[in-house]
Each structure stands twice: as structure tokens, then as C-alpha cells.
Design an enzyme around this catalytic site. Structure first.
Site, mmCIF file in Angstrom:
data_model
loop_
_atom_site.group_PDB
_atom_site.id
_atom_site.type_symbol
_atom_site.label_atom_id
_atom_site.label_comp_id
_atom_site.label_asym_id
_atom_site.label_seq_id
_atom_site.Cartn_x
_atom_site.Cartn_y
_atom_site.Cartn_z
ATOM 1 C CG ASP A 47 -1.694 1.085 1.368
ATOM 2 O OD1 ASP A 47 -2.695 1.391 0.315
ATOM 3 O OD2 ASP A 47 -1.513 1.843 2.275
ATOM 4 C CD GLU A 119 -3.449 -2.253 -0.913
ATOM 5 O OE1 GLU A 119 -3.653 -1.184 -1.321
ATOM 6 O OE2 GLU A 119 -3.662 -2.914 0.078
#
Length: 234
Positions: A47, A119
Site C-alpha cells: 500500500d 498490494e
């Protein structure tokens, strides 16, 4: 997404174990304790890497846009729906290692899980090959989506398209000074393949909102939405 002709497939890892870990969902790890880990910490790392690379990408691509406009574009470029689109292109749904309950609940088509897995892949590839390798991998994906973002007219006037976390951050910086809201998970319940999270958002020691959702991101956005309502900005 526009044309994906030049978008790479899933990258080759020097350490295949990192790729394998990135595909292990918590539900699978719970049913197979011998694996020992799941992909959540890689998701956390990925992220941050995606936020950095998308910011740099947009800064270079649209040098004439202001901070507010770039923030809106970044928000759309790395939101759950867009990352799930990238994951679907890479066929991560077929590759994810899921528990039986998650498979039964059609988790392979769940945008939240697909986004989280993408992610995790990015976090793992960063550890495996470094930031430039990740940049070379994700920028064709970003480019494939960029025209669509502009078509949605993400300008300073279209604030409704800015997700609530970024909108609350803008409110905080405009009204409370150069500080950042902090999101904290205060409760988690439900089965591994369908958890419920409760998150609160604070500025300093003051709680501005509490939100619930089936993913941490969803709960954070709902907390931010309540915070915006509390301060009269929504």
C-alpha cells in the site's frame, strides 16, 4: 482500463517464496497452520509503495495540476476498485490461496480481497527486487488507467469523487494545521474469510469518527465519512 497491450504479466521473482506468501490469505493460513504466515504485512508494505509510485507517476505525467487535483487522481488510481481491476487483469483471483469458506463465498471475485492481494504482490516484489523493478512493473498499469481517470473529470470542482479519507485529511490540514489523521483498528470479529473491522480516526487525542466495514480500508473510509459529517464538511 484502456489498452493493456503493453502491460506486463505477473513479474518473475528471484525468491519464489515471497510471491507464494503474497498469495496466502488469512483464511488459508488459518486452515493450514503449517504455512505460518499470511500476506497482511506485505499488503501493508505494498500500500505504501503504491502510494509513493502513483504520486511520482502523476506528478510527472500532469505537471500543471495542483496538489488538490493530483490528490484526487491518486485516490482514484490506487482505490480498491482500480486495484481490483489490475488484479483481475493479472488473474490473481485464480492464484490466491484461500480457505474453503472463502472459496465457497466467491472470494476470488471479491474486490476487497483482490485489491489486498495486489498490494501484497507489490510489497513482496519490492522486497524481492527493489523500487525500480516495481516502478517498471506498475507504471504500464497506471498508464493504462490514466486516460480513464481524466475522462472522469477528476478536477478540483469534483470533490465528491475524492474518497473520504483524503477529504478529511484536506479538512484537517486546512483547519487544524500540518498534522495527519490517524486510523486505528479497535475491534475485529467474524470468520477469517469475511471479517468485520471497527476503526476510529483521531487527530491528536480526539476521536472524530468510528466506522465499520468488511475490510480495514472500508472501515477507515466510513470513519472518515463520519468525521466529515461531525465537522460539517459533508
Amino acid at each position: 482500463m484502456e489498452s493493456l497491450d503493453d502491460v506486463p504479466s505477473l513479474p518473475t521473482f528471484r525468491d519464489p517464496a515471497l510471491l507464494d506468501l503474497a498469495l496466502i490469505h488469512r483464511s488459508y493460513a488459518n486452515e493450514h497452520p503449517e504455512v505460518g504466515q499470511n500476506n497482511e504485512t506485505l499488503e501493508f508494505l505494498g500500500d505504501s509503495v503504491l502510494n509513493f509510485l502513483s504520486t511520482h507517476f502523476l506528478y510527472r505525467l500532469y505537471p500543471d495540476l495542483n496538489e488538490s487535483q493530483l490528490t484526487r487522481l491518486r485516490s482514484a488510481l490506487v482505490d480498491e476498485t482500480q486495484l481490483a481491476d489490475f488484479a483481475n487483469y493479472l488473474e490473481l483471483g485464480k492464484k490466491m490461496k484461500l480457505g474453503k469458506g472463502a472459496i465457497k463465498d466467491k472470494a476470488r471475485k471479491n474486490d476487497s480481497l483482490l485489491s489486498d492481494t495486489f498490494e501484497a504482490i507489490i510489497g513482496a516484489y519490492f522486497l524481492d527486487s527493489g523500487i525500480e523493478a516495481v516502478r517498471n512493473f506498475v507504471e504500464p498499469l497506471f498508464e493504462s488507467a490514466a486516460e480513464g481517470l481524466l475522462d472522469r473529470k477528476l478536477t478540483a470542482e469534483s470533490s465528491i469523487l475524492l474518497d473520504t479519507k483524503n477529504r478529511f485529511q484536506e479538512w484537517v490540514q486546512g483547519n487544524l494545521g500540518p498534522t495527519q489523521p490517524k486510523y486505528e483498528t479497535i475491534a475485529q470479529s467474524g470468520p477469517a474469510h469475511a471479517p468485520d473491522f471497527t476503526v476510529e480516526v483521531k487527530v491528536g487525542n480526539q476521536v472524530y469518527g468510528v466506522g465499520k466495514g468488511h475490510s480495514k480500508k472500508e472501515a477507515e473510509k466510513r470513519a472518515a465519512e463520519l468525521a466529515l459529517k461531525q465537522v460539517g464538511a459533508l
